[in-house]
Design an enzyme around this catalytic site. Structure first.
Site, short mmCIF file in Angstrom:
data_model
loop_
_atom_site.label_atom_id
_atom_site.label_comp_id
_atom_site.label_asym_id
_atom_site.label_seq_id
_atom_site.Cartn_x
_atom_site.Cartn_y
_atom_site.Cartn_z
N ASP A 74 86.42 -8.56 103.10
CA ASP A 74 85.69 -8.43 104.38
C ASP A 74 85.40 -9.79 105.01
OD1 ASP A 74 83.96 -8.79 102.25
OD2 ASP A 74 82.67 -7.08 102.73
N ASP A 122 83.33 -11.62 98.01
CA ASP A 122 83.06 -10.68 99.10
C ASP A 122 82.21 -11.40 100.17
OD1 ASP A 122 82.88 -7.38 99.50
OD2 ASP A 122 81.15 -8.42 100.37
N HIS A 163 79.62 -10.30 101.57
CA HIS A 163 78.19 -10.04 101.34
C HIS A 163 77.75 -10.56 99.97
CE1 HIS A 163 79.66 -6.81 104.10
NE2 HIS A 163 78.53 -7.08 104.73
N HIS A 211 76.60 -4.44 94.96
CA HIS A 211 75.21 -4.31 95.44
C HIS A 211 74.34 -3.47 94.52
CE1 HIS A 211 76.16 -6.39 99.11
NE2 HIS A 211 77.09 -5.51 99.44
#
Ligand code: OKP
Ligand code: ZN
Length: 346
Positions: free
Chosen positions: A285, A196, A198, A160
């Site tokens: 995740d 991931d 996200h 991120h």
């Protein structure tokens, strides 16, 4: 498979975070790395080595000098205890029409450099983030020299973080730093695939106007999921980089049968790009009992993920990103890596 990890990475340990209007224990805890280390030795994945000392110039190939300077200075500021020892969290941000320069106030600076309120800075954040990036760089050097698969057990994670801002538990973009280091060593084109849950908005941002790094991410649809403002399929790159950024958003509750054919398609597009090296931003995740995500991978599905990531037969490094189901994080990560190793011809 060899793992690169430093104990310094454990020092970043914020007590809590803001989660859906509540203060809860920090999900991205050092225990994540401890559980992964435990599974590495339990399953006999291979040796765990310390990273080499990091040349700060390597960071500055990806992150802007003012950002690196801010991150180091603000960690020192917390250490100096001027506002007590509470981790720093921003509370005020700009809108695009607000164009005043970066303020002197530490809270003003936090708002300038952060894009969320979920990423606290402690006195040890800088040391741990720099150690995490060192693990990625050392893994990239091993990959470049040995052309053998390697695992950078990065934590704090990185995907991120952009050139000049942080968020989503990420301070330095470990995968991007590794990719840039490979390029600077003369590698030729590098592909990054981000699995991931996200969207890897930071990695996208860093390489958005470039064609020497292909970035592909499969993730929860940003219409419903963090980071909300990045990750749509029409974000395909800019300038020279048009066509070298691939986003595949998936609906809430996606499982492996939904995910697998889309990942296969992404892997075929990566193959057409003919990268010399592959970097996997590995988040687990996507697991069914992850506390902050809603995909439905089982532990066995991570074997299938590892096999699918091996289809290119290109030298590959894994960089740890998210995964917050502490109980199963080790088996899910090591399961992916072992399945990759079994399948890959290298
Ligand atoms: C980091 B990685 C609720 C707000 C959302 C940010 C999630 C960051 C995920 N606490 N928190 O991609 O796994
Ligand atoms: Zn994630």
């Amino acid at each position: 498979m060899q793992t690169v990890f430093s104990e310094t990475q454990l020092l970043h340990d914020p007590p809590h975070e803001l989660h859906c209007a509540q203060i809860v224990p920090y999900f991205e805890s050092p225990m994540r790395a401890e559980r992964i280390l435990e599974a590495i030795s339990r399953h006999g994945l291979g040796p765990i080595v310390e990273p080499n000392a990091l040349d700060p110039a390597t960071l500055r190939r990806v992150h802007s000098p003012d950002y690196v300077q801010f991150m180091e200075a603000v960690s020192k500021y917390v250490a100096s205890n001027k506002q007590g020892d509470a981790p720093l969290i921003p509370h005020t941000w700009r809108q695009p029409e607000m164009v005043s320069p970066v303020p002197d106030s530490v809270f003003g600076q936090l708002g300038h450099y952060a894009f969320d309120a979920g990423t606290p800075i402690t006195a040890e954040t800088w040391a741990a983030a720099a150690a995490s990036a060192s693990s990625a760089v050392t893994a990239a050097e091993f990959l470049f020299e040995q052309r053998l698969p390697v695992f950078a057990l990065c934590r704090p994670p990185g995907h991120h973080a952009a050139a000049g801002y942080y968020g989503g538990y990420c301070y330095l973009n470990n995968a991007a730093i590794a990719a840039q280091h490979l390029l600077d060593s003369g590698s030729g084109p590098v592909a990054i695939v981000d699995v991931d849950y996200h969207h890897g908005n930071g990695t996208q941002s860093i390489f958005y106007r470039r064609r020497d790094v292909l970035f592909a991410s499969l993730h929860a649809d940003p219409r419903q999921a963090y980071p909300y403002f990045s990750g749509h399929p029409h974000e395909t790159g800019e300038a020279e980089g048009v066509g070298y950024n691939i986003n595949v958003p998936l609906p809430p509750g996606s499982d492996w049968p939904t995910y697998a054919p889309l990942l296969r398609e992404v892997m075929l597009r990566i193959r057409e790009f003919q990268p010399k090296f592959l970097i996997v931003s590995l988040g687990v995740d996507t697991f069914e009992s992850d506390p902050i995500a809603d995909f439905r991978f089982s532990t066995d599905d991570f074997f299938s993920l590892g096999e699918e990531l091996a289809v290119l037969d290109q030298p590959t490094m894994f960089v740890m990103e998210g995964g917050y189901a502490i109980q199963q994080i080790g088996d899910n990560v090591v399961g992916t890596l072992k399945a990759f190793e079994r399948t890959s011809a290298l």
